[in-house]
Motif scaffolding. Structure first.
Motif, PDB file in Angstrom:
ATOM      1  N   VAL A 153      20.475  44.583 -25.399  1.00  0.00           N
ATOM      2  CA  VAL A 153      19.920  43.548 -24.525  1.00  0.00           C
ATOM      3  C   VAL A 153      19.959  44.058 -23.082  1.00  0.00           C
ATOM      4  O   VAL A 153      20.986  44.555 -22.630  1.00  0.00           O
ATOM      5  N   ARG A 195      31.135  41.593 -24.805  1.00  0.00           N
ATOM      6  CA  ARG A 195      30.041  41.450 -25.782  1.00  0.00           C
ATOM      7  C   ARG A 195      30.038  42.585 -26.788  1.00  0.00           C
ATOM      8  O   ARG A 195      30.354  43.725 -26.442  1.00  0.00           O
ATOM      9  N   GLU A 251      27.157  43.365 -28.397  1.00  0.00           N
ATOM     10  CA  GLU A 251      25.837  43.998 -28.286  1.00  0.00           C
ATOM     11  C   GLU A 251      25.893  45.108 -27.230  1.00  0.00           C
ATOM     12  O   GLU A 251      26.795  45.143 -26.405  1.00  0.00           O
ATOM     13  N   ILE A 291      24.778  46.197 -23.913  1.00  0.00           N
ATOM     14  CA  ILE A 291      24.160  45.551 -22.757  1.00  0.00           C
ATOM     15  C   ILE A 291      23.745  46.634 -21.771  1.00  0.00           C
ATOM     16  O   ILE A 291      24.570  47.465 -21.366  1.00  0.00           O
ATOM     17  N   ALA A 347      15.847  42.719 -26.486  1.00  0.00           N
ATOM     18  CA  ALA A 347      15.651  41.472 -25.741  1.00  0.00           C
ATOM     19  C   ALA A 347      15.979  41.749 -24.276  1.00  0.00           C
ATOM     20  O   ALA A 347      16.661  42.721 -23.958  1.00  0.00           O
ATOM     21  N   ILE A 375      17.133  39.720 -20.491  1.00  0.00           N
ATOM     22  CA  ILE A 375      17.524  38.487 -19.805  1.00  0.00           C
ATOM     23  C   ILE A 375      17.213  38.668 -18.331  1.00  0.00           C
ATOM     24  O   ILE A 375      17.709  39.599 -17.693  1.00  0.00           O
ATOM     25  N   ILE A 422      22.112  34.828 -25.688  1.00  0.00           N
ATOM     26  CA  ILE A 422      22.070  35.854 -26.741  1.00  0.00           C
ATOM     27  C   ILE A 422      22.366  35.222 -28.102  1.00  0.00           C
ATOM     28  O   ILE A 422      21.684  35.476 -29.087  1.00  0.00           O
ATOM     29  N   GLU A 423      23.376  34.342 -28.128  1.00  0.00           N
ATOM     30  CA  GLU A 423      23.714  33.668 -29.394  1.00  0.00           C
ATOM     31  C   GLU A 423      22.526  32.850 -29.903  1.00  0.00           C
ATOM     32  O   GLU A 423      22.226  32.840 -31.103  1.00  0.00           O
ATOM     33  N   TRP A 465      19.337  33.266 -29.218  1.00  0.00           N
ATOM     34  CA  TRP A 465      18.278  34.205 -29.635  1.00  0.00           C
ATOM     35  C   TRP A 465      18.525  34.681 -31.069  1.00  0.00           C
ATOM     36  O   TRP A 465      17.602  34.770 -31.876  1.00  0.00           O
ATOM     37  N   LYS A 466      19.815  34.928 -31.380  1.00  0.00           N
ATOM     38  CA  LYS A 466      20.146  35.432 -32.716  1.00  0.00           C
ATOM     39  C   LYS A 466      19.876  34.398 -33.799  1.00  0.00           C
ATOM     40  O   LYS A 466      19.774  34.731 -34.974  1.00  0.00           O
ATOM     41  N   LEU A 477      16.097  34.384 -21.540  1.00  0.00           N
ATOM     42  CA  LEU A 477      16.089  35.544 -22.436  1.00  0.00           C
ATOM     43  C   LEU A 477      14.731  35.594 -23.121  1.00  0.00           C
ATOM     44  O   LEU A 477      14.198  34.567 -23.525  1.00  0.00           O
ATOM     45  N   SER A 481      12.498  37.804 -26.169  1.00  0.00           N
ATOM     46  CA  SER A 481      12.637  38.749 -27.286  1.00  0.00           C
ATOM     47  C   SER A 481      11.649  39.905 -27.113  1.00  0.00           C
ATOM     48  O   SER A 481      10.768  39.864 -26.255  1.00  0.00           O
TER      49      SER A 481
END
Ligand code: UDP
Ligand code: MG
Length: 337
Positions: free
Chosen positions: A9, A36, A38, A40, A93, A95, A112-113, A115-116, A164, A166
């Motif tokens: 992300v 996080r 992910e 970043i 993705a 932001i 992010i949560e 989006w998932k 955010l 995608s």
């Protein structure tokens, strides 16, 4: 989304004379990254700062992984900085957020949560506890409502550019070539699965706003003219109303003169009526002119922004754009500084 897939992300952060903010911003981002799971990454876009923003970012992120810095040749505006950042983003993705931490990183985490869970756009909605100067909050409040009434897109109320998007939305967004992009409107226009999440918007942590009234007003006008032609239709309707009104007035004048025989007095009222219609005509000439100017801007097809330098914290060769503007990142050729 498969559980073994670890997405990347990008945080896209426009910077305009933000030297006071840089140390705190970077340390906050580092803390956020370590929390996080992910990957970043960060894309800073220096929108022609005249202070030490560019040098400070380079000094403070040197050796850290995943920081990219794009420097414009001059100030092209916040919306263009966002567009350039989105164009250069290769992640799953992105932001978009402000540099002054008014768009809190923990809310980015919530985005992010969300989006998932399968959303393409997750935008931040400012709730009433927002700590923003009252005058600004009121104008923004009414502007969002006016925009919704006039425009042809369903833009969410009380949402700025903090959102955010995608990979699908990034790709679609990169097809826009508007000279005055109104980013939040364009993203709403794109459709996809969008959802808002509420948050308390804090005040600017350090430094002053980079959006003085004149810039804010210009931005508001750009938003309205790019998403609505209703002001033009208003001119037609008002013109018709006045034409029929004056016809009725003329009939009334003839009736009073020839049938009732009463003399007509008061040329003063006549002169004010003339001024009134002169004013209305100028106003609508101005509205028409605003649209014509926008058409002219688009027709010239100038590059939308010009990049002076690109820099990467992990020491990859700097990339200089050969052809700036819309498709700069595909056409950029590597140079070895
Ligand atoms: N910004 C920019 N170019 C400009 C003005 C602002 O890139 O011409 C950036 C600024 O550095 C910040 C974001 O846009 O990251 C929002 O600006 P600011 O916080 O000053 O606006 P406000 O929150 O007061 O509306
Ligand atoms: Mg701000």
């Amino acid at each position: 989304m498969a559980s073994d897939f670890n997405p990347t992300v990008s945080l896209i952060i426009p910077l305009f004379n933000e030297e006071e903010m840089i140390p705190l911003l970077i340390s906050s981002i580092e803390a956020f990254r370590s929390e996080r799971k992910e990957n970043i990454e960060v894309i800073f876009v220096d929108d022609g700062s005249s202070d030490k923003t560019f040098d400070l970012v380079r000094a403070q992120t040197q050796g850290l992984a995943g920081y990219q810095l794009i420097q414009f040749s001059r100030n092209f505006g916040h919306q263009m900085a966002i567009s350039a950042g989105v164009q250069s983003c290769k992640s799953d993705a992105a932001i978009v957020m402000d540099a002054d931490l008014q768009d809190p990183l923990d809310v980015a985490g919530r985005m992010i949560e969300t989006w998932k869970q399968g959303y393409d756009v997750v935008y931040g909605v400012r709730n009433s506890r927002a700590k923003v100067p009252a005058s600004q909050r009121l104008t923004a409040h009414w502007y969002y409502r006016l925009f919704t009434r006039l425009s042809d897109v369903d833009a969410p109320l009380d949402a700025g550019d903090f959102r955010l998007i995608s990979r699908n939305v990034i790709e679609a967004f990169n097809q826009f070539t508007e000279q005055q992009p109104y980013v939040r409107g364009l993203i709403s226009w794109l459709g996809f699965k969008q959802i808002g999440i509420e948050y308390d918007r804090p005040g600017r942590v350090l430094g002053k706003t980079k959006y003085p009234f004149a810039k804010r007003f210009q931005f508001a006008m750009a938003g309205l003219t790019s998403f609505s032609s209703r002001p033009l239709k208003l001119a037609v309707n008002l013109g018709l109303l006045i034409a029929f009104g004056s016809l009725a007035g003329l009939i009334w004048v003839l009736v009073t003169k020839y049938l009732l025989g009463t003399a007509i007095t008061g040329w003063a009222s006549l002169i004010f009526a003339a001024f009134f219609f002169g004013g209305i005509q100028l106003l609508f000439l101005g509205i028409v002119g605003t649209y014509v100017a926008r058409v002219y801007d688009e027709v010239k097809g100038r590059p939308r922004f010009v990049i002076r330098e690109m820099w990467n914290s992990s020491g990859k060769p700097a990339v200089l754009g050969s052809n700036h503007g819309n498709r700069v990142f595909e056409q950029a050729k590597p140079t070895s500084e």
